[in-house]
Structure formats: structure tokens, C-alpha cells
Write an enzyme that holds these catalytic residues in place. Structure first.
Site, short mmCIF file in Angstrom:
data_model
loop_
_atom_site.label_atom_id
_atom_site.label_comp_id
_atom_site.label_asym_id
_atom_site.label_seq_id
_atom_site.Cartn_x
_atom_site.Cartn_y
_atom_site.Cartn_z
N SER A 287 0.83 -1.46 -0.04
CA SER A 287 -0.08 0.01 0.14
C SER A 287 1.05 1.28 0.04
CB SER A 287 -1.05 -0.05 1.10
OG SER A 287 -0.20 0.31 2.34
N LYS B 97 -6.18 4.63 8.12
CA LYS B 97 -5.13 5.34 7.66
C LYS B 97 -5.09 6.78 7.47
CE LYS B 97 -3.07 0.93 5.40
NZ LYS B 97 -2.81 0.40 4.04
#
Length: 349
Positions: free
Chosen positions: A235, A280
Site C-alpha cells: 500500500s 490510515k
């Protein structure tokens, strides 16, 4: 009678103490995923043997994953930004060792694609070599289960070689279910082959039943060094790409800003979706970032069939920012060029 009551009281205290101790200390076969943190890319990346001394920072964000106790499970169940997974769901049935290796394969691929895309956009000479696909998992009904193993590299199908995993997947998806197929692969340095059949996958497509990720290598004269031994997953691809590109093509692109983001990077520069984006963007805001890049791709039709209310990464991040009152701008991106264009447009002149 008094002695009996005293024994019962002592036994009750002992049992309660043991129960509390168990709830606090004994790990269960469940994992909790919650907001983690953000790290400056410069801590793990160096380009062209030079230190990036420009103001501001690019930050990759991560979630915290921990094996849960009973008390932690209770707390997580009351937190909308903590998710609970069974051990099977978290590791896919892999051992801890294999799970770590899989994460490292994802990280390796992410780094190679970031190098390739950043060097290409910066107008530097670069070549990507495709060796095949790493085997990450095997479906229970795969006819290659017990033959292929995690970390093997599939190099050919029916004698055909490919230039990307997408090409390989496209090829096998067109083969009929039950048809014979020969897989060429490398295992422990040996070149081998095995015969099996095409099966119907859980996603409705045809295939051989393996989880996979590209096995690639980037060739360039520009040194690009990563130090990510304890970090896994794909990611951080977008933020790696931006950091490399900035140092090679436009050192002032950050313009003193602390920028965070998430998303995989593909060979064509597209930014892929990731999981846990609500956690996140919270991590990014808590770390002081003012900008957060989020993948902005349509929700997969198969996902919508099972969950009509499913949101895109961007929409979920935006919703989280509004609900939590976070002071951070969420910027939608479908590819790395959009991220670069945003930074160029908004930097101080």
C-alpha cells in the site's frame, strides 16, 4: 458453616482473579486492526546516494495489527475504526512465517513498480524484467495444491510466457473449466513443470487457483535503495513513487508540506485500492499531515452485490474525515500523474 463460606469466598476471589488475568493476558485466535501511524519515506528510501533535505515530507501510513485478548476484543467491538478478524481471515491459513514472507513479496513488488514508474515519469532510462508470478496461496480445490508452494515462481502456462501477471491471468481465464493445463515453475532454484486442470474461482473467473503477485526486477543506472526489512504489504506504492520522482525531477514539489497517502502502484501508473483506509487517514491526520492522497476507483461490481453500501477508498476516507472532524485534505487520485499534477498546482510559487 463459617469455614465453608470462607472457602467459597476464597474460591470465588481466585476464580475472578484468574478470569481477569485471562481476559487481560491470554491471546485468542483473533486479530484487531486499528489506526497505526505514519512514517517519513526518507527513513526507508534513498535515491541516487543523496539525502533528501527539502522541507516537508512524504509519509506512508500503516495500520496496527495485534493478536487480541478478551478485553481487547471487547474494546475493539465498541470502536468503529477497529476491525476484528479471525486468525483464518487474517493469515489466509498461512503460518506466521509464510504470512510474513507474503507481505515481503508484496513490498518487493511495490518497490519495483514505484522505481519503474517514477523513473519513467522523470524521463530516466529504466527497464522492467518480468520473471513470472510468486505463489502466495493456493485455493482448497486447486489441482496444484500440494505441488506448488508459497514462494515458488510460476513462469509459464502451457508453454506460454507473459510480460505481466495481468497477461497471465487473462490467458488462464479464457481456458475452459476442467481443461488440462501445464504450469512451468521454479522452486528452490529448480525449473519444474506440473499438470493440472482449470477450476472455477471464487470470483467467478476461471484459473488455476493461486494467489499471486509479480516477480520482477528493475534495471537502472540510478541507485535507489530501500530499507524496509520489517515492513510488508503493497500500500505504500504511491508514496514511494512520489518520493523517487520528486528527488529526480522536481525537488521542490512538496513545497514544505507534510503529505501522506496510500494506494498500490501499477506498471501503468494507476493507483490501486487498499484496505483499512479509514484507519490510515486517521493515522495521517494524527501524524500532522495536511494532505492525504486516496485511491479513487469505482467499487467492484462483485463487492456491491454483497454490500450495496460499499464505498470507494476516497469516499470512505472523506466520510471518516467529516465524522471525526479531522483537519486534513483528502485528494482523490486514479493514477500517479494526478497526484503530481495536484502537487504542482498547489505548491507555493
Amino acid at each position: 458453616m463459617k469455614t465453608s463460606k470462607k472457602i467459597i469466598l476464597i474460591a470465588s476471589i481466585v476464580l475472578v482473579t484468574v478470569a481477569i488475568w485471562a481476559a487481560v493476558l491470554i491471546p485468542l485466535p483473533y486479530y484487531i486492526e486499528s489506526p497505526g501511524g505514519a512514517s517519513d519515506v526518507r527513513q526507508v528510501l534513498q535515491v541516487n546516494n543523496q539525502e533528501d533535505k527539502e522541507d516537508g515530507s512524504y509519509n506512508f501510513v500503516y495500520v496496527q495489527v495485534r493478536q487480541a485478548t478478551a478485553l481487547q476484543l471487547l474494546a475493539a467491538s465498541l470502536d468503529k475504526h477497529s476491525d476484528i478478524y479471525s486468525e483464518e481471515d487474517m493469515t489466509g491459513g498461512s503460518s506466521n512465517e509464510d504470512y510474513f514472507r507474503i507481505s515481503q513479496f508484496y513490498m518487493e513488488t511495490s518497490q519495483n513498480l514505484a522505481k519503474y514508474q517514477a523513473l519513467t515519469l522523470a524521463g530516466k532510462e529504466v527497464k522492467m524484467e518480468f520473471f513470472g508470478v510468486y505463489v502466495l496461496s493456493l485455493a482448497k480445490d486447486s489441482t496444484f495444491k500440494g505441488i506448488l508452494n508459497i514462494a515458488d515462481t510460476v513462469t509459464s502456462i502451457n508453454g506460454e510466457t507473459f510480460q505481466s501477471s495481468a497477461d497471465l491471468i487473462d490467458y488462464v481465464s479464457k481456458l475452459k473449466v476442467g481443461s488440462d493445463v501445464t504450469v512451468g515453475y521454479e522452486s528452490m532454484g529448480q525449473k519444474l513443470s506440473a499438470d493440472g486442470q482449470i477450476i472455477k474461482l471464487d470470483n467467478g473467473k476461471n484459473g488455476i487457483g493461486i494467489g499471486l503477485v509479480d516477480h520482477t526486477q528493475v534495471k537502472t543506472d540510478i541507485p535507489i535503495d530501500f530499507q524496509t526489512a520489517n515492513i510488508g504489504g503493497p500500500s505504500a506504492g504511491l508514496m514511494f513513487t512520489l518520493s523517487i520522482y520528486t528527488q529526480l525531477a522536481d525537488p521542490t514539489l512538496r513545497s514544505g508540506r507534510d503529505i501522506a497517502g496510500t494506494g498500490t502502484i501499477e506498471q501503468d501508473g494507476s493507483v490501486g485500492d487498499i484496505g483499512g483506509i479509514d484507519k490510515k487517514v486517521i493515522s495521517a491526520s494524527q501524524a500532522g499531515a495536511t494532505v492525504f492522497f486516496a485511491p479513487n476507483n469505482p467499487v467492484d461490481k462483485e463487492v456491491l452485490k454483497h454490500n450495496p453500501k460499499a464505498l470507494s477508498n476516497y469516499d470512505e476516507a472523506l466520510k471518516t474525515v467529516k465524522e471525526e472532524g479531522l483537519d486534513i485534505e483528502v485528494v482523490p487520485v486514479k493514477n500517479v500523474k494526478e497526484a503530481i499534477a495536484y502537487l504542482e498546482k498547489t505548491k507555493e510559487k
